[in-house]
Design a protein around this motif. Structure first.
Motif, PDB file in Angstrom:
ATOM      1  N   PHE B  35       0.826  -1.207   0.000  1.00 55.87           N
ATOM      2  CA  PHE B  35       0.000   0.000   0.000  1.00 55.87           C
ATOM      3  C   PHE B  35       0.864   1.262   0.000  1.00 55.87           C
ATOM      4  O   PHE B  35       0.463   2.284  -0.556  1.00 55.87           O
ATOM      5  CB  PHE B  35      -0.962  -0.033   1.189  1.00 55.87           C
ATOM      6  N   LEU B  38       1.296   2.817  -3.148  1.00 59.09           N
ATOM      7  CA  LEU B  38       0.125   3.477  -3.741  1.00 59.09           C
ATOM      8  C   LEU B  38      -0.142   4.843  -3.138  1.00 59.09           C
ATOM      9  O   LEU B  38      -0.555   5.761  -3.819  1.00 59.09           O
ATOM     10  CB  LEU B  38      -1.125   2.613  -3.541  1.00 59.09           C
ATOM     11  N   ALA B 273     -12.470  -4.379   2.857  1.00 60.20           N
ATOM     12  CA  ALA B 273     -12.586  -3.230   1.944  1.00 60.20           C
ATOM     13  C   ALA B 273     -11.258  -2.894   1.275  1.00 60.20           C
ATOM     14  O   ALA B 273     -11.224  -2.469   0.111  1.00 60.20           O
ATOM     15  CB  ALA B 273     -13.120  -2.006   2.689  1.00 60.20           C
ATOM     16  N   ASN B 274     -10.130  -3.112   2.003  1.00 58.69           N
ATOM     17  CA  ASN B 274      -8.808  -2.830   1.414  1.00 58.69           C
ATOM     18  C   ASN B 274      -8.496  -3.731   0.227  1.00 58.69           C
ATOM     19  O   ASN B 274      -7.670  -3.398  -0.620  1.00 58.69           O
ATOM     20  CB  ASN B 274      -7.702  -3.049   2.450  1.00 58.69           C
ATOM     21  N   VAL B 276     -10.751  -5.064  -2.005  1.00 61.65           N
ATOM     22  CA  VAL B 276     -11.493  -4.771  -3.237  1.00 61.65           C
ATOM     23  C   VAL B 276     -11.191  -3.361  -3.745  1.00 61.65           C
ATOM     24  O   VAL B 276     -11.324  -3.081  -4.931  1.00 61.65           O
ATOM     25  CB  VAL B 276     -13.012  -4.974  -3.075  1.00 61.65           C
ATOM     26  N   ASP B 277     -10.791  -2.482  -2.836  1.00 61.46           N
ATOM     27  CA  ASP B 277     -10.394  -1.131  -3.224  1.00 61.46           C
ATOM     28  C   ASP B 277      -9.131  -0.776  -2.453  1.00 61.46           C
ATOM     29  O   ASP B 277      -9.188  -0.464  -1.266  1.00 61.46           O
ATOM     30  CB  ASP B 277     -11.516  -0.134  -2.899  1.00 61.46           C
ATOM     31  N   PRO B 278      -7.979  -0.837  -3.105  1.00 63.47           N
ATOM     32  CA  PRO B 278      -6.726  -0.597  -2.372  1.00 63.47           C
ATOM     33  C   PRO B 278      -6.652   0.780  -1.720  1.00 63.47           C
ATOM     34  O   PRO B 278      -5.860   0.986  -0.807  1.00 63.47           O
ATOM     35  CB  PRO B 278      -5.638  -0.773  -3.439  1.00 63.47           C
ATOM     36  N   TYR B 279      -7.486   1.696  -2.165  1.00 62.09           N
ATOM     37  CA  TYR B 279      -7.489   3.039  -1.578  1.00 62.09           C
ATOM     38  C   TYR B 279      -8.586   3.211  -0.515  1.00 62.09           C
ATOM     39  O   TYR B 279      -8.814   4.336  -0.047  1.00 62.09           O
ATOM     40  CB  TYR B 279      -7.676   4.090  -2.682  1.00 62.09           C
TER      41      TYR B 279
END
Lengths: 245, 309
Positions: B35, B38, B273-274, B276-279
């Motif tokens: 992460f 990102l 949630a992290n 399916v959506d890394p942000y």
């Protein structure tokens, strides 16, 4: 890896339960053949990982089989629809190992990533030969596209003999190849592993949580330790593979 | 005219201040650097690193993942490089990208395992808290078996208590009849906080193969589908103990964070949630002040436990 919104420019059926989709957007994270993208679909919790079939002019081409509710929903999306896509995932194929006459062996839904690979190999001056395996005539796709790149070097094989030659891809491997690249269902990969005369690279599939290395959902054991199919894979070298069971 | 100021989001968790209450949960954030590539992970409150054990573990056979309606099942089985590699490789790498205290999630198969791992990591200055995972549903002979029995849970907590002065947060399983019994046992044994819920035991079947999707048959169910269950258990636990509660389970938005804090959570972990959506965690951190403002909240501490009475 990059997250971005992509617009569907085309989404059409090309064989039984097989669709081609084109996506327009920021493709700067997509580096090489054998990588994949991970698509978020409305109404489904996990993303759908799909290998990149081609990249040209900021347009990604993906070819997918409708195997469940998610890919079926994807097949019903109209051009103009925006999709949340993670791009540039996975290691991809190492083209430098190909030698002058690499062999590309694809099975069913494993055929698509070999197309971009084939294009790149031809562009580098290699003369690939291609063996494409399907179950039956209705499943066949991509033959003409590969012929445009490799002419007579393309062999189509169906298990029931309804198109091309009858049998499995391993029944019709040409001789004299310098290296091989393969993608397809695991039983085919195992057969190729046992039949191949040279070293090569295999692209694997696994159920993934995230697709970018965070959840450890798709780990596999290799000769060089544990690898994540989504991150250190999906492409593994023949020498490092340890088959399950 | 009153000047508009951003709501205060800092909270104190077991004596350590977090700039905001948002914490990516163990097992969904690795050791941070996927992460960190990102976004600047220093924007987070902190994160709980991948569950670490005494020895390296490959984990369970694949498939380890199954999709569900509004959620997913995982049976990873505590894959991690082992505590020595975490100390020698992962933490030095983390220091380069993260300057805040990190939460160390530890797991084991015996009380000795937990004690060994905690003692190995105790000298690491970056570790702000230990999160003692007594709730992993995906391993046999350890993990969740400690978290479903109050005496076993207490014995792990008190044994780890003896080898570290860092705050101890016991991470509890929802797969029990009354989670407050376990929470109170951990509190009595010296835990400084409780985090919950770990995943719910679940399964899926592949209709074509007529077999479970997950190689291990069952796994841990997480995602938005479990949020109401998690909220209820956080509510019950916050009423039952005096130590801080860290809430988690299906949290996907700033609104979910606030809802969980109103049920008594001092901080909130973000899990599936992290994936399916890394942000997702970053988005929640950034949305939180605006949602708080909209609700007329000036300091997030006002809402902790607001729904309890």
């Amino acid at each position: 890896m990059k997250q971005g919104l992509f617009e569907i420019t085309e989404n059409r059926r090309i064989a039984d339960n097989v669709y081609l989709i084109r996506l327009n957007g920021d493709t700067s994270a997509v580096e090489r053949p054998g990588q994949f993208v991970n698509i978020r679909l409305s109404g489904f919790y996990l993303r759908r990982p799909l290998s990149v079939c081609n990249l040209e002019n900021k347009t990604l081409t993906l070819i997918y089989k409708t195997v469940g509710a998610g890919t079926l929903a994807l097949s019903r999306l109209a051009p103009g629809t925006a999709l949340d896509v993670l791009t540039g995932l996975g290691n991809g194929y190492d083209l430098s190992a190909s030698g002058p006459s690499p062999l590309l062996i694809g099975g069913g839904a494993g055929v698509p990533p070999l197309y971009w690979l084939c294009r790149e190999l031809v562009a580098r001056g290699a003369k690939p030969s291609v063996v494409l395996g399907f179950n039956t005539a209705g499943d066949v796709f991509g033959e003409n596209e590969f012929r445009r790149l490799c002419g007579n070097g393309v062999t189509v094989v169906t298990v029931d003999g309804s198109a091309g030659k009858k049998g499995f891809v391993t029944d019709h491997l040409p001789s004299g190849y310098s290296y091989f690249y393969t993608c397809g269902p695991e039983p085919m990969l195992r057969a190729v592993f046992n039949a191949a005369a040279t070293s090569g690279q295999f692209s694997f599939e696994e159920r993934m949580g995230c697709g970018f290395g965070a959840c450890m959902g798709c780990s596999c054991l290799t000769v060089t330790g544990s690898k994540r199919i989504c991150r250190e894979g999906p492409v593994l070298r023949k020498e490092e593979i340890i088959w399950k069971n | 005219m009153e000047k508009l100021t951003a709501p205060k989001t800092a909270v104190v968790l077991c004596g350590v201040t977090l700039d905001n209450p948002v914490i990516p949960a163990s097992g969904t954030f690795g050791y941070g650097y996927e992460f960190a590539g990102l976004y600047d992970i220093n924007e987070l409150g902190t994160f709980s690193f991948k569950g670490t054990t005494r020895e390296p573990r490959f984990g369970n056979p694949t498939p380890r993942i199954a999709e569900c309606t509004a959620g997913m099942i995982n049976a990873v089985g505590l894959q991690n490089p082992g505590v020595r590699a975490v100390k020698e490789t992962e933490l030095p790498r983390l220091r380069e990208v993260f300057r805040k205290p990190v939460m160390a999630n530890i797991s084991g198969f015996s009380t000795d395992d937990y004690v060994f791992t905690a003692a190995e990591l105790d000298g690491e200055p970056q570790i702000g808290w230990f999160e003692i995972n007594i709730s992993c549903p995906n391993v046999h002979g350890g993990g969740m078996s400690f978290g479903t029995d109050p005496d076993a849970a207490a014995s792990v907590v008190s044994a780890v208590r003896r080898v570290t002065k860092k705050p101890l947060i016991a991470k509890l399983s929802p797969n029990v009849t009354d989670v407050t019994v376990i929470a109170k046992a951990c509190e009595a044994a010296g835990a400084d906080g409780i985090s919950l819920i770990n995943t719910l035991l679940g399964m899926r079947v592949d209709l074509r193969k007529r077999k479970p999707v997950i190689a291990n048959a069952t796994g841990g169910f997480s995602g938005p589908a479990i949020f109401p269950v998690a909220l209820r258990m956080v509510f019950q636990t916050a009423k039952a103990v005096k130590i801080p509660v860290v809430g988690m389970g299906g949290v996907s938005s700033a609104e979910d964070v606030i809802e969980m804090m109103m049920c008594g959570a001092t901080a909130v972990e973000i899990g599936a949630a992290n994936l399916v959506d890394p942000y997702a965690s970053l988005r929640i951190v950034r949305e939180l002040p605006e949602v708080l403002s909209r609700l007329g909240v000036k300091d997030i501490n006002e809402i902790i436990g607001a729904a309890l009475s």
